[in-house]
Design a protein around this motif. Structure first.
Motif, short mmCIF file in Angstrom:
data_model
loop_
_atom_site.label_atom_id
_atom_site.label_comp_id
_atom_site.label_asym_id
_atom_site.label_seq_id
_atom_site.Cartn_x
_atom_site.Cartn_y
_atom_site.Cartn_z
N UNK A 75 0.83 -1.20 0.00
CA UNK A 75 0.00 0.00 0.00
C UNK A 75 0.87 1.26 0.00
N UNK A 76 0.32 2.34 -0.52
CA UNK A 76 1.03 3.61 -0.54
C UNK A 76 0.86 4.27 0.83
N UNK A 77 1.95 4.43 1.52
CA UNK A 77 1.92 5.08 2.83
C UNK A 77 1.64 6.57 2.67
N UNK A 78 2.33 7.19 1.72
CA UNK A 78 2.10 8.59 1.40
C UNK A 78 2.71 8.88 0.04
N UNK A 79 2.30 9.98 -0.53
CA UNK A 79 2.89 10.47 -1.78
C UNK A 79 3.41 11.88 -1.54
N UNK A 80 4.54 12.20 -2.17
CA UNK A 80 5.12 13.52 -1.92
C UNK A 80 5.62 14.16 -3.21
N UNK A 81 5.23 15.40 -3.46
CA UNK A 81 5.87 16.14 -4.56
C UNK A 81 7.29 16.50 -4.18
N UNK A 82 8.10 16.85 -5.18
CA UNK A 82 9.52 17.10 -4.97
C UNK A 82 9.93 18.43 -5.58
N UNK A 83 10.78 19.15 -4.89
CA UNK A 83 11.43 20.33 -5.46
C UNK A 83 12.76 19.87 -6.05
N UNK A 84 12.97 20.13 -7.33
CA UNK A 84 14.22 19.73 -7.95
C UNK A 84 15.28 20.81 -7.77
N UNK A 85 16.47 20.38 -7.35
CA UNK A 85 17.63 21.25 -7.20
C UNK A 85 18.66 20.74 -8.20
N UNK A 86 18.85 21.42 -9.33
CA UNK A 86 19.69 20.87 -10.40
C UNK A 86 21.12 20.57 -9.97
N UNK A 93 19.54 17.05 -6.81
CA UNK A 93 18.95 16.73 -5.50
C UNK A 93 17.44 16.95 -5.60
N UNK A 94 16.69 16.15 -4.86
CA UNK A 94 15.23 16.26 -4.82
C UNK A 94 14.79 16.40 -3.37
N UNK A 95 14.02 17.44 -3.09
CA UNK A 95 13.56 17.70 -1.72
C UNK A 95 12.07 17.41 -1.61
N UNK A 96 11.66 16.43 -0.78
CA UNK A 96 10.24 16.09 -0.62
C UNK A 96 9.56 17.03 0.38
#
Length: 587
Positions: free
Chosen positions: A285-296, A335-338
């Motif tokens: 099951x999906x515990x949670x979903x999170x969008x991400x801020x991309x840091x190039x 880098x990806x920040x949730x």
């Protein structure tokens, strides 16, 4: 009274938590509109999701994820907070409540605040998406003293997920708690590796009905700077129609549940706090979903600070604490920040002992864009918005109140083990006393004269809640210039007076305590400017020393001087978490 209000709110919050029905979490395929059916075939899984990174068992686990929608709807029927397409057109994701929320009750689970001070001017263009659209001013969370120039706050959860509305906002922030989570710099290798700012909450400004979207106040200037006109009555009415919310049934079918985790003290050594399951969750099951801020480029998380060494200033470059909360890959600069609720408290469980895995989300465009995964770093840097998401998936059945952990990767684990082996307490660590301790235990503050004989720890200074802008034109203040005859020329003075919002961190500034009335427990202080003081609050040099009398004790706080808190320790651990090999884009 304020104390009764927050005690009542806290009690209601406990009731709010305990009334939740315990159930498995959502495992649905989210869509942008109710007319689109969810896919249930493996062919709809992105290539990186259908491949394995542990073993064949994980491949079977991922198939479990998409078995049927019926199980998903049962799980979602017990969810109180959803991530779904915003009710405002072209506004991306929004945060929605699936239950009625009374007035002055916490809207979602409290979350972390990560202070990002003095970002390196040569590299901070890599943070443009976060700085432009998601960062909050450090004074909103009390973090303005962490740096000397600019302090920005990363505040995942409501602060970053909820859309803003200048008239229709229904959520108000309340200041975070600050403590070291039993990781003192004298004994713990984990000191400086986690944020001390947590328990950051948003309260309902008024009653919020089930299905309504959560809106926060970005400030009118935020909209004006972006050319978004929302000032006329006509536009306000127009926007009211556009933010009517969603039905709970629509959210259960199309949204992602984001209240399956809460923050508690972790039992893992030197970890501080962790993320714990609020409901039983079944394997796959999906515990949670999170969008991400991309840091190039990871250089974006460099800071430049000036410190005194002897009589000279020295510029030191260091990695931001935010690095520890980002996902990366050894052979890439990205880098990806949730920023979904509580996800930044998920700890490393070890290669063999973690109970959850990270995978690219099955949410549809524009929230998650699989084509981005094949782009080069330069191509990814051209995007002006976020467009990637993770799903956190249960690797096995997870019990209620069990800590949820993932695998940070072998490189991270090796770096952490090396850090533990070589770690030593920093010099003079036994002399450090955090400001939050003094704010809890000190009832009477010493004057400047008293501090000559009994000084406070070197890392501390006093600060007062005071607004020069509010008081400089107050002709009715009885204490105008009262001190001139006693202290001399070049002096202005005014009586402290409470006004709405004055005890917010944005009005906290350095001050020197010069007198104390022990009978009334009132103080007189000289107000000072700080590097972070806003232009309208700057006290002009030409008016001389600016004295304020009748300051109550609750309007005075101890603060740590810039660069003295644990996150600035030179031997603090810094390392991004690693994405599995089969997840990270080849580009």
């Amino acid at each position: 009274s304020p104390s009764l209000f927050f005690f009542t709110s806290f009690c209601c919050y406990l009731l709010f938590i305990h009334q939740e029905v315990l159930a498995v979490t959502d495992n649905e395929c989210a869509t942008q509109n109710s007319d689109t059916e969810c896919a249930d075939s493996e062919s709809n899984i992105p290539p990186s999701l259908s491949s394995t990174h542990d073993d064949a068992d994980e491949s079977a686990l991922l198939k479990d994820l998409l078995k049927n929608d019926e199980k998903s709807l049962i799980a979602n029927s017990n969810c109180n907070m959803f991530l779904a397409t915003s009710s405002i057109p072209n506004s991306g994701l929004g945060l929605f409540t699936a239950i009625d929320i009374p007035k002055h009750i916490p809207i979602a689970r409290p979350d972390i605040v990560i202070q990002v001070p003095d970002s390196h001017p040569a590299y901070d263009f890599n943070l443009k998406i976060w700085l432009n659209d998601y960062a909050w001013d450090g004074s909103e969370s009390g973090g303005q003293n962490e740096g000397l120039t600019r302090v920005s706050s990363a505040m995942p959860g409501v602060a970053m997920l909820a859309n803003g509305h200048p008239e229709g906002y229904n959520a108000l922030p309340f200041k975070p708690t600050v403590d070291e989570a039993d990781l003192p710099r004298t004994t713990s290798p984990g000191s400086g590796a986690i944020s001390h700012y947590y328990n950051f909450s948003f309260y309902s400004q008024a009653a919020i009905q089930a299905g309504n979207e959560i809106f926060v106040n970005y400030g009118r200037s935020w909209f004006e700077e972006r050319g978004i006109g929302m000032s006329t009555d006509e536009s306000a009415k127009s926007n009211e129609k556009k933010i009517s919310g969603r039905s709970v049934q629509w959210l259960q079918k199309n949204g992602r549940c984001v209240d399956n985790l809460e923050v508690k003290r972790s039992k893992l050594p030197d970890a501080g706090r962790g993320a714990f399951a609020t409901r039983p969750m079944s394997r796959g099951s999906i515990i949670t979903s999170t969008p991400l801020v991309q840091i190039p480029h990871r250089y974006g998380l460099m800071m430049s600070r000036t410190v005194k060494e002897g009589k000279k200033n020295k510029i030191i470059e260091a990695q931001q604490l935010m690095m520890n909360y980002c996902y990366g890959y050894p052979n890439s600069t990205i880098l990806l920040f949730p920023y979904a609720p509580v996800v930044n408290f998920i700890n490393h469980g070890g290669e063999d002992d973690h109970n959850a895995i990270v995978r690219w989300s099955t949410m549809k465009k524009p929230h998650h864009n699989p084509p981005w995964l094949t782009e080069t770093v330069d191509e990814l840097a051209k995007h002006k918005k976020t467009g990637l998401m993770f799903d956190i998936i249960a690797k096995r059945d997870i019990e209620i109140n069990e800590e949820v952990t993932i695998d940070y990767g072998v490189e991270w684990e090796n770096a952490w083990n090396d850090h533990i082996e070589s770690w030593e307490p920093p010099p003079n660590s036994e002399k450090y006393s955090p400001s939050y301790v003094f704010n809890e235990v000190v009832s009477k503050i010493r004057t400047v004269e008293e501090q000559k004989s009994f000084p406070y720890p070197e890392n501390l200074q006093t600060a007062c809640f005071y607004s020069y802008e509010r008081y400089k034109n107050d002709k009715n203040n009885p204490d105008k210039n009262f001190a001139a005859g006693k202290i001399g020329e070049g002096v202005t003075a005014i009586r402290w007076k409470y006004s709405r919002g004055l005890l917010e961190f944005v009005f906290l500034r350095p001050c020197h305590i010069v007198a104390r009335d022990d009978a009334k427990m009132l103080y007189m202080a000289v107000m000072r400017n700080a590097p972070y003081t806003k232009d309208e609050e700057m006290i002009p040099k030409e008016i001389g020393n600016h004295f304020v009398s009748h300051i109550p004790r609750q309007a005075i706080r101890f603060v740590d001087k810039p660069y003295t808190t644990d996150q600035h320790l030179r031997n603090a651990f810094r390392h991004s978490m690693a994405l599995p090999d089969d997840m990270f884009p080849n580009a």
